[in-house]
Structures are given as C-alpha cells and as structure tokens.
Design a protein around this motif. Structure first.
Motif, PDB file in Angstrom:
ATOM      1  N   VAL A   1       0.886  -1.244   0.071  1.00  0.00           N
ATOM      2  CA  VAL A   1      -0.088  -0.088  -0.078  1.00  0.00           C
ATOM      3  C   VAL A   1       0.859   1.139  -0.016  1.00  0.00           C
ATOM      4  CG1 VAL A   1      -1.799   1.374   1.217  1.00  0.00           C
ATOM      5  CG2 VAL A   1      -1.628  -1.139   1.225  1.00  0.00           C
ATOM      6  N   GLY A   2       0.326   2.009  -0.835  1.00  0.00           N
ATOM      7  CA  GLY A   2       1.224   3.494  -0.968  1.00  0.00           C
ATOM      8  C   GLY A   2       0.535   4.435  -0.107  1.00  0.00           C
ATOM      9  N   LEU A   3       1.062   4.963   0.956  1.00  0.00           N
ATOM     10  CA  LEU A   3       0.523   5.790   1.804  1.00  0.00           C
ATOM     11  C   LEU A   3       1.272   7.235   1.631  1.00  0.00           C
ATOM     12  CD1 LEU A   3      -1.310   6.450   4.231  1.00  0.00           C
ATOM     13  CD2 LEU A   3       0.408   6.167   5.871  1.00  0.00           C
ATOM     14  N   ILE A   4       0.488   8.253   1.027  1.00  0.00           N
ATOM     15  CA  ILE A   4       0.830   9.488   0.401  1.00  0.00           C
ATOM     16  C   ILE A   4       0.988  10.462   1.309  1.00  0.00           C
ATOM     17  CG2 ILE A   4       0.599  11.071  -1.488  1.00  0.00           C
ATOM     18  CD1 ILE A   4       1.067   8.356  -2.298  1.00  0.00           C
ATOM     19  N   ALA A   5       2.170  11.005   1.581  1.00  0.00           N
ATOM     20  CA  ALA A   5       2.577  11.926   2.794  1.00  0.00           C
ATOM     21  C   ALA A   5       2.480  13.337   2.248  1.00  0.00           C
ATOM     22  CB  ALA A   5       3.924  11.862   3.214  1.00  0.00           C
TER      23      ALA A   5
ATOM     24  N   ASP B   1       9.406   4.275   5.610  1.00  0.00           N
ATOM     25  CA  ASP B   1       9.036   5.815   5.361  1.00  0.00           C
ATOM     26  C   ASP B   1      10.188   6.300   4.336  1.00  0.00           C
ATOM     27  OD1 ASP B   1       8.564   8.300   5.513  1.00  0.00           O
ATOM     28  OD2 ASP B   1       7.834   8.363   7.817  1.00  0.00           O
ATOM     29  N   GLU B   2       9.740   6.954   3.212  1.00  0.00           N
ATOM     30  CA  GLU B   2      10.883   7.383   2.482  1.00  0.00           C
ATOM     31  C   GLU B   2      11.004   8.716   2.582  1.00  0.00           C
ATOM     32  OE1 GLU B   2      10.182   4.106  -1.328  1.00  0.00           O
ATOM     33  OE2 GLU B   2       9.626   6.297  -1.319  1.00  0.00           O
ATOM     34  N   THR B   3       9.992   9.296   3.343  1.00  0.00           N
ATOM     35  CA  THR B   3      10.080  10.882   3.776  1.00  0.00           C
ATOM     36  C   THR B   3      10.732  11.117   4.974  1.00  0.00           C
ATOM     37  OG1 THR B   3       8.047  10.890   4.610  1.00  0.00           O
ATOM     38  CG2 THR B   3       8.194  11.055   2.337  1.00  0.00           C
TER      39      THR B   3
ATOM     40  N   VAL C   1       5.588   4.609   2.875  1.00  0.00           N
ATOM     41  CA  VAL C   1       5.020   6.322   2.979  1.00  0.00           C
ATOM     42  C   VAL C   1       6.061   6.875   1.960  1.00  0.00           C
ATOM     43  CG1 VAL C   1       4.907   8.098   4.698  1.00  0.00           C
ATOM     44  CG2 VAL C   1       4.607   5.888   5.530  1.00  0.00           C
ATOM     45  N   THR C   2       5.423   7.658   0.962  1.00  0.00           N
ATOM     46  CA  THR C   2       6.045   8.444   0.182  1.00  0.00           C
ATOM     47  C   THR C   2       5.594   9.617  -0.332  1.00  0.00           C
ATOM     48  OG1 THR C   2       7.384   8.111  -2.136  1.00  0.00           O
ATOM     49  CG2 THR C   2       5.107   7.309  -1.965  1.00  0.00           C
ATOM     50  N   PRO C   3       6.362  10.530  -0.916  1.00  0.00           N
ATOM     51  CA  PRO C   3       5.706  11.873  -1.197  1.00  0.00           C
ATOM     52  C   PRO C   3       4.905  11.572  -2.709  1.00  0.00           C
ATOM     53  CG  PRO C   3       7.927  12.391  -0.852  1.00  0.00           C
ATOM     54  CD  PRO C   3       7.662  10.700  -0.800  1.00  0.00           C
TER      55      PRO C   3
ATOM     56  N   GLU D   1       5.124  12.968  -5.614  1.00  0.00           N
ATOM     57  CA  GLU D   1       5.900  12.732  -6.848  1.00  0.00           C
ATOM     58  C   GLU D   1       6.271  11.488  -7.057  1.00  0.00           C
ATOM     59  OE1 GLU D   1       8.036  15.325  -3.992  1.00  0.00           O
ATOM     60  OE2 GLU D   1       6.133  15.085  -4.634  1.00  0.00           O
ATOM     61  N   ARG D   2       6.932  10.785  -5.926  1.00  0.00           N
ATOM     62  CA  ARG D   2       7.582   9.619  -5.840  1.00  0.00           C
ATOM     63  C   ARG D   2       6.741   8.428  -5.975  1.00  0.00           C
ATOM     64  NH1 ARG D   2      12.430  10.637  -1.332  1.00  0.00           N
ATOM     65  NH2 ARG D   2      12.864  12.588  -2.035  1.00  0.00           N
ATOM     66  N   ALA D   3       5.454   8.457  -5.958  1.00  0.00           N
ATOM     67  CA  ALA D   3       4.609   7.333  -6.112  1.00  0.00           C
ATOM     68  C   ALA D   3       4.305   6.999  -7.470  1.00  0.00           C
ATOM     69  CB  ALA D   3       3.234   7.467  -5.353  1.00  0.00           C
ATOM     70  N   MET D   4       4.944   7.755  -8.537  1.00  0.00           N
ATOM     71  CA  MET D   4       4.474   7.627  -9.907  1.00  0.00           C
ATOM     72  C   MET D   4       5.204   6.210 -10.346  1.00  0.00           C
ATOM     73  SD  MET D   4       4.802  11.262 -11.471  1.00  0.00           S
ATOM     74  CE  MET D   4       6.266  11.648 -10.929  1.00  0.00           C
ATOM     75  N   MET D   5       4.233   5.510 -11.118  1.00  0.00           N
ATOM     76  CA  MET D   5       5.057   4.279 -11.791  1.00  0.00           C
ATOM     77  C   MET D   5       5.556   3.346 -11.304  1.00  0.00           C
ATOM     78  SD  MET D   5       6.476   6.223 -15.380  1.00  0.00           S
ATOM     79  CE  MET D   5       6.710   4.543 -16.329  1.00  0.00           C
ATOM     80  N   ARG D   6       4.925   3.234  -9.703  1.00  0.00           N
ATOM     81  CA  ARG D   6       5.330   2.138  -8.715  1.00  0.00           C
ATOM     82  C   ARG D   6       4.471   1.031  -8.611  1.00  0.00           C
ATOM     83  NH1 ARG D   6       8.613   5.190  -3.906  1.00  0.00           N
ATOM     84  NH2 ARG D   6       8.774   3.165  -3.238  1.00  0.00           N
ATOM     85  N   PRO D   7       4.874  -0.191  -8.428  1.00  0.00           N
ATOM     86  CA  PRO D   7       3.939  -1.137  -8.082  1.00  0.00           C
ATOM     87  C   PRO D   7       2.919  -1.621  -7.087  1.00  0.00           C
ATOM     88  CG  PRO D   7       6.316  -2.016  -7.815  1.00  0.00           C
ATOM     89  CD  PRO D   7       6.175  -0.673  -8.231  1.00  0.00           C
TER      90      PRO D   7
END
Length: 873
Positions: free
Chosen positions: A270-274, A296-298, A474-476, A478-484
């Motif tokens: 699951v991508g959790l957008i920060a 957490d990538e942020t 957890v990612t911003p 703009e970094r969620a683009m084109m990720r699985p």
C-alpha cells in the motif's frame, strides 16, 4: 544538435515498465542503436530496480539505467566546495551567507539594527542561491557564463520598492555563480550510443539539456509517461473512492483503517501518500499498534529524535539563564548512558526530589553540600561538564563543535549516538565527526551556536532504515509515480495540502524566476497535477479529506474537484469510501463517588490544613494525608507568591526579634529593609524576578510600621513569632495536632489580665478573609491555632486575627470573634470524626464548592466523570 524522438507511453496493462522496455527496444532496433552502449535516464532512484528487472526479464543486452545524479556520481566524484562556496548544506550555507552579507557595506549594520530581519534575509539568500545553482546545473557548461550574464542584466540594481530584495537576489546570483561546478557537468561530455529518457511528472531539466546538447550522431528518445497536460484526468484507470472526515483525528483513524482494509483484502504493498506530515505521524502510530511493517521514504525532522533532544537539552543547560529544570531535562535525556549512574541506584531521582523540595530554581542556588551522597556526585559531575562546555562564552564554530563533542563523550551520550541510527545522523548533521567543510565563520556566543545547532537539526531529516518486507510505503506524491503499488491511501486531499497556490520565491518574481530557469508557480502546479494524475493509473486509490482544520472550515482540493468533473464527463462518479472502522458496543459503566475506608492509615499528626481538608472533603484528606500523595513541585525560575510569603514571614520575625524598643521611623524602615535584603540573599531570591515583590514590600513597610506604632501606644507587646507547637488533645485518642503560629502578642485589657493575641500574616485581600470568618465555624485555621495555644499555655483569654498585609490602601485586621469557643468545638468535633474513622467510617468524595475546582486529588476521585445528579423531585 540532435533530433529528439518523442513517444507517449502506452499504458496497456498494470505494469508500465514492460511497455517502457518494449518501446525503447523497438526504437533502438529502428535506429540500429547498440543498447549495451546506450543510457536510460529515469526520474527517481526508486525507479531503478523496477526498470532493471523489466529489462532483465526481456533478455538481451541491457543499457545503462541511471538517474542523472547516480550516473554523474558513477563517472567522477563531485568537486569539493571551496570555503565560502555553496555546499547545499543549509546550516553551513547560512553561516557563509551571514559572513557574506556582513561583508557588504549596505548590510554591515543590519544584524545589529534588526537581528530578526537580518536572519530572515540570510534564510532567503540561502534559499534563492540554492535554487539558482540547481537551475544553472541544467545549463550546458559552455553556455553557463551567458546564463549568468543574463541573470545579472535581469537583476540589475534599482531603487524604489523591492530594492532590498533585488540586492539580496543579486548577491544570491553572484554566490551561486561562484560555486563549484555541478556534479552533473561531467554528463555533458558523455557520448553514449543513445540517450533514452523517461519523463514522468514533468520535464527533467538536466536530462532535457543533455539531449539538447547531444551531437547529430547521437539518437535521443523521450518516452513521455505523463497524461496530456490539457486533459490530465481524461482516462482514469483507477477505482477511486473519496472519504470525507470530520476533523484531524477522524481523518487519521480512517486513513489507518483504509490501509488495514487494503492489506486484509490482499492489496499490498500500500502506498501511503505523505501530503500532511503531521497527520502521517499519527497514522504511523496507529499502524504500529497493529504490527504493520512500514517503510518511510520521507522520514521526519531530525530535531524530533531523542538524540537531537539530548543535544538541545545539553546546550540549554549550559546557557547563562539555565534553570535546574533545564539541567534535569538534560540529565534525564542521557540517563541510560550516563557514566556516573548505575542502574537502579536512584541518584537522579534523589537529585530531582531534593531540588524540588528545596525550591532551588536556578543552579547557582543549589547547596551541593545538602544533597544526598549519590545525588551530590551526579550534580558535581554534571557541573564540571557544563562549565567545560559553557566557558569561554565565545568560540569559533569548530571550537564549539569540539567542546560539544567532549561534553557528549563525558556524559556517555556519544557512545549511545554511535549505536543509534538517529544519533549517527545527528553527528553528521552537526559536523561533529570531522568538522570538514565548515566555513571560516565569525566567532559565536553560546546562544548563537545553540541557535545554529537547532536550525541544523530542524533542516535535516531522519529516514529510518527500511524493512525488507514492508507492507506499507510512506512516500511523497511525486515519488509514487509508476511504482507497483496495489493500492493507494492519500489523506490530505483538501484545498490547503493538494493543488493550493504554490509558494513564491522569497526574492524573485515569477517572470525573473522563469527567465533564470527556476520553476515558476505555473510549472509547480503543473508538476503536482501530473503527479496526481499518475496516481490515478494505479488499481485502487482512496482519497481522504477533512471538513474542519482546527476550527477552520476546509474545502476539497481543486484537483479533487477537477477529477470529479472529469469522471462526470466520462459517465462515472467517484465512489464514497465506506468507513472500514469496526464499531464496538460498550455497556455503560457509570462511575460512582469513591468512599474508601482506611482506619489503619490515620496520620499521627494533623495540621490546620489537614483538618481543613477533612472538613472540606474527606476523600481529599484520604488522598493527600492518609496516602501521602502530592503533586510534584515545579522548579519555576520566577519567584512564586508562596516564596514571597515565606520571605515576608521571616523578615518580620527577625525584625521583631531584634527590636528592643520603638525607634524613629526612618531608622526602623532602614532596619526593616536591611533585614529584607539579608533574608533575600539567604533564600537565593534573584533580583530580576523578585523586583515586583520588592516594590510591594516597599509599599507595605511604612504601613506596617504605622500599624505597629499604634499598637505600641496601646501597650501591645510582641511575645514570640514563628512558634511551633505540638500537643495531644485527649479527645483525639493519641493523634497530635501541630502548627506554626506567625506571631503571638500580649494584648492589654482594661479590666482584666492581658489577653494572648494570635496573628496570622496574609498576603491575600481583606475581603476574602472577612468572608472566611463571617461564619465562625467555617474558619479552621485560627480556631486550630487557638486550640494549640490553649492546650500548650492555658492563657486566661485568647484572641485571634488575620493581618492582611497587601491590601489596596492599608493593613487590615480581620478578627475571628469568639475564637476560644470555636477552638473547643473544633477539638471536640474533630475528635468525634477521628473516632468514626477508626471504627471504619467511609471517606466520601463530596465534589462540592470552590475547593473542589482546585483540588490536587480531583483526578483520583474522577469528579469530572461522575454521572449527572438526578434532579430533585
């Protein structure tokens, strides 16, 4: 100049990377490009493993797959910045900017004249210089001199409104132009077989510059993964649900619940957008309770970590205005590693207890000889560390860093830092390891160094190590683009956090920023829109927003409204996300008033305040006197009224002890003031916070002497003061009564022997005292004192009065009439009550009156949670 082939990426299935590889291979075959010598540039480092796996699955030769930055670092190391050049370390660059500005004649006196404005200018200068340097990195090296000349023409100095901003912008431009060459400059001399650039979220200026500078024999391909800018939501592939929440907590809980629901349905990762970092911290805490593996990538601000708090606490303890509370905060922050503490020895607890009981608010007032042995050793060791850090008060930045490292090593925190991820990042952020790259900054005071350290920790981010099996990332945006990601949860889809007006550059207008290659507001809005549109290509997307933001109404994001309109045109509607939280029905369990029974806990001595507590609320007596509970004393730096009262009592007691006979008014005022200063020094009451009380005493002293001379004329004699009496009335069954009486006088009477007059000094208003004695049985204190004296001395007559010292215009006596009768009733009544308690009577919580409002035991009796009383019929 090479021609650039432009191909839109065709999203056929859920995996865009197989299509990227297919289109790149087809184009390479068409142009006879040897893929093993080609370079593929991606937008983000997170895309690298995805692209490499996709190429590996296809077989054959794999091109070199990089981002512009990873490619540059693999070719050659970045040029080291010379002293004073931009390092892109905000903390270091602020020091360089401060020195740079102070060297300008027009800014030389700014720091002295307006320190806050100067600091704001320094921050704006650094931010603008960083932006200009990054924009210049996209300009080919051969064209960069012309780029800077154009900037100088654009930022020509002029007068009128905005002149200061233009001056600062020009300084920022020259500082950026004098910087070290960008690390990506080595790429402009690279000659691969082909450039293949994947574009997502808008154009990459450096990658576009590389293709523009390629020679005619280097084929270039731009694979555009972005939707059309004029219709970004025209083709919505995702199943989009929207949840409208009430407030912050509701949004956090529902976000966590939606994440858990996706995981339960097998839609992982699951991508959790920060979008809202504060809310994401709350969501993280909720997910951690459910043992969810999270990456957490942020990260979060380094200043919020324990290691950073230890550094800040140590610098605060070394400050000139440090309090003992500051010292305790520092000692507690590094207690697990403190070399002078053994596990469980209780030295820190003993030290804190003694400091609070002694009321020592500042380190200078602490009597080290009065500390328990273990606490004294700890205090002495801490004192040595603080003194070594704080002296001398002015040092260079390397000198301060050396002193700080020594202090951390001495208190054991350094080894703890080395063993902790956040601690190691604190060492790097503050340059405590080597001190390399530090500018030749001016000498700094301790306060200036502490401010610099706090800013450095605030600028840095702590990114925890990523677990290998993360279920949630957890990612911003703009970094969620084109990720699985199998599903997306995005809180913060409101007008303030998504699609809001982009912030402007601090020193540059929109036209100037655009001309210098900086992204203007329109480009930033476009990039955010494209990133949001990219998100909608994933299978499941849950968007959340709240209606209320701290009392302020909050509307949906403009991008969310555009998405709803696009879905409506396509004959679809955004779904209403159901609330996945589980409702649990709990049977009401109303609280009842506590009625403890504790016949074996009766104290051996009772004071006037203890008797007052038993009369006002038996439960309060139980909690504070029988159980011995008490609130922790505050170590406030400012002097409280209680300290003033203690000081005033002691001053008047010593004055009467030394007063043999009445003297002229001037001499008595001088004597009173001298004693006041003597007691102030002994009680370590520092001058600044004592000034209001000193002014109050200067007003009281002549009034008190006027009142005293009148009593002298009436034949009143001072007998004793601050007298402690302990007696055991027979009615109390062995329990003693104890008290300290402020003053005892002999009061002459015309037709009888002198009466013993008890006086209690008060700094409260006379009106409150008159209300207290209006009903004789309600005044416990004077009746209690009269009972003490009656049993200790058995005088013929006793009178008692409050003396209001700090009333508006004069001293006022407030008499308790018939105090001897009240004393008899008090002793007998308390005797009957104590006997009831011995026999097992309950001590109920009454919950009535003003005393309940400020009671220390209110949290124990849970007065605020009692059910409403049944209305009387």
């Amino acid at each position: 100049m090479a021609s650039i082939a432009h191909q839109p990426l065709e999203f056929i299935d859920g995996d865009p990377w197989s299509r990227v590889v297919a289109q790149a291979r087809a184009w390479a075959d068409e142009h006879t490009v040897a893929l093993r010598d080609a370079v593929v540039l991606l937008p983000f480092a997170q895309h690298l493993p995805l692209a490499r796996r996709a190429w590996a699955r296809g077989g054959g030769w794999m091109p070199r797959i990089e981002t512009t930055l990873t490619l540059a670092r693999s070719i050659a190391p970045a040029s080291a910045a010379e002293p004073g050049q931009i390092t892109f370390d905000a903390a270091i660059d602020r020091l360089s900017a401060r020195r740079l500005l102070r060297a300008q004649s027009w800014a030389a006196g700014w720091a002295r004249r307006d320190a806050q404005g100067f600091d704001h200018a320094v921050r704006s200068l650094v931010q603008t210089a960083h932006a200009l340097a990054r924009a210049a990195a996209a300009v080919p090296p051969a064209e960069r001199d012309a780029h800077w000349r154009q900037g100088r023409e654009l930022l020509g100095i002029g007068s009128g409104p905005g002149a200061a901003e233009r001056l600062l912008a020009r300084v920022a431009l020259e500082w950026a132009a004098a910087g070290a060459p960008p690390p990506t400059d080595v790429l402009f001399s690279l000659r691969p077989a082909a450039w293949i650039v994947l574009q997502a979220g808008g154009s990459d200026a450096v990658a576009h510059g590389l293709m523009s500078c390629a020679d005619l024999f280097t084929p270039c391909l731009l694979i555009d993964a972005d939707p059309p800018a004029d219709d970004p939501f025209g083709a919505i592939a995702a199943e989009v649900d929207v949840a409208v929440c009430a407030d912050f907590e509701d949004e956090a809980q529902r976000s966590a619940a939606h994440v858990l629901a996706h995981l339960e349905a097998g839609r992982a990762p699951v991508g959790l957008i920060a979008q809202d970092r504060l809310l994401i911290r709350r969501v993280r805490a909720l997910l951690s309770r459910q043992q969810v593996s999270l990456q957490d990538e942020t990260g979060w601000k380094l200043s919020t970590t324990r290691a950073a708090a230890t550094v800040v606490a140590m610098l605060r303890a070394a400050a000139h205005a440090a309090t003992t509370d500051d010292w305790l905060d520092w000692l507690k922050s590094c207690a697990p590693a403190w070399p002078h503490l053994e596990q469980g020895d209780g030295a820190l607890q003993a030290l804190e207890s003694k400091l609070r009981r002694g009321g020592w608010a500042v380190p200078a007032s602490v009597d080290a000889s009065a500390l328990p042995e273990r606490a004294g050793v700890l205090w002495d060791a801490a004192h040595v560390i603080v003194e070594a850090l704080a002296q001398p008060r002015t040092r260079s930045l390397p000198g301060w860093l050396t002193a700080l490292q020594g202090a951390l090593q001495a208190c054991g925190a350094w080894q703890a830092f080395l063993a902790d991820d956040a601690g190691r990042q604190v060492i790097v952020a503050l340059h405590l390891d080597t001190g390399a790259g530090l500018p030749d900054a001016d000498a700094m005071t301790l306060d200036e160094f502490a401010a610099w350290a706090r800013a450095a920790l605030e600028d840095a981010s702590f990114v925890p190590p990523a677990p290998g099996d993360a279920q949630v990332v957890v990612t911003p945006l703009e970094r969620a683009m084109m990720r699985p990601f199998a599903s997306i949860v995005m809180p913060g889809a409101d007008e303030k956090r998504l699609g809001a007006a982009a912030p402007v550059h601090p020193l540059l207008g929109e036209a100037a920023a655009r001309a210098l290659g900086l992204p203007d507001a329109a480009r930033r809005r476009e990039a955010e829109t494209l990133a949001f549109a990219q998100l909608l290509r994933l299978p499941r997307v849950t968007l959340l927003r709240r209606r209320d933001d701290g009392g302020e109404p909050l509307s949906p994001s403009p991008l969310l409204e555009r998405l709803a309109l696009a879905a409506q045109r396509a004959g679809r509607a955004l779904g209403d996300a159901p609330d996945p939280r589980v409702s649990v029905s709990i049977d009401p369990q109303p609280l009842t008033r506590p009625q403890p029974v504790a016949p074996d806990l009766l104290p051996q001595r009772l004071s006037a305040s203890a008797c007052e507590a038993l009369r006002v609320c038996p439960y309060r007596f139980f909690a504070l006197r029988m159980l011995g509970l008490r609130e922790a004393d505050e170590l406030a730096e400012d002097i409280e009224k209680r300290d003033y009262g203690s000081w005033l009592h002691e001053v008047l007691y010593r004055f009467h002890q030394r007063r043999q006979a009445p003297r002229p008014t001037d001499e008595e005022i001088e004597a009173l003031q001298a004693i006041a200063e003597e007691v102030r020094r002994e009680m370590h009451l520092d001058d600044p916070s004592f000034l209001p009380y000193a002014a109050s005493f200067a007003r009281i002293a002549p009034r008190y002497l006027d009142w005293l001379r009148l009593r002298d004329r009436q034949g009143v004699q001072w007998l004793d003061g601050e007298r402690e009496i302990v007696v055991a009335p027979p009615q109390w069954g062995g329990i003693e009564m104890e008290g300290r009486i402020d003053r005892i006088d002999s009061l002459p009477r015309a037709d009888a022997a002198p009466a013993t007059q008890l006086i209690d000094y008060k700094t409260s208003s006379g009106q409150r005292l008159r209300q207290r004695v209006a009903e004789a049985q309600e005044d416990t204190q004077l009746a209690f004192y009269a009972a003490l004296v009656a049993q200790a001395d058995a005088p013929d007559a006793i009178e008692a009065t409050y003396l209001s010292l700090d009333d508006n215009d004069s001293l006022r006596e407030v008499k308790h009439r018939g105090v001897q009768a009240s004393a008899v009733q008090l002793v007998e009544g308390m005797g009957r009550e104590l006997q009831r308690l011995r026999e097992g009577a309950a001590l109920p919580a009454l919950g009535e009156g003003d005393s309940c409002r400020y009671c220390e035991a209110r949290g124990m009796c849970q007065r605020d949670h009692w059910p409403a009383e049944e209305p009387s019929s």
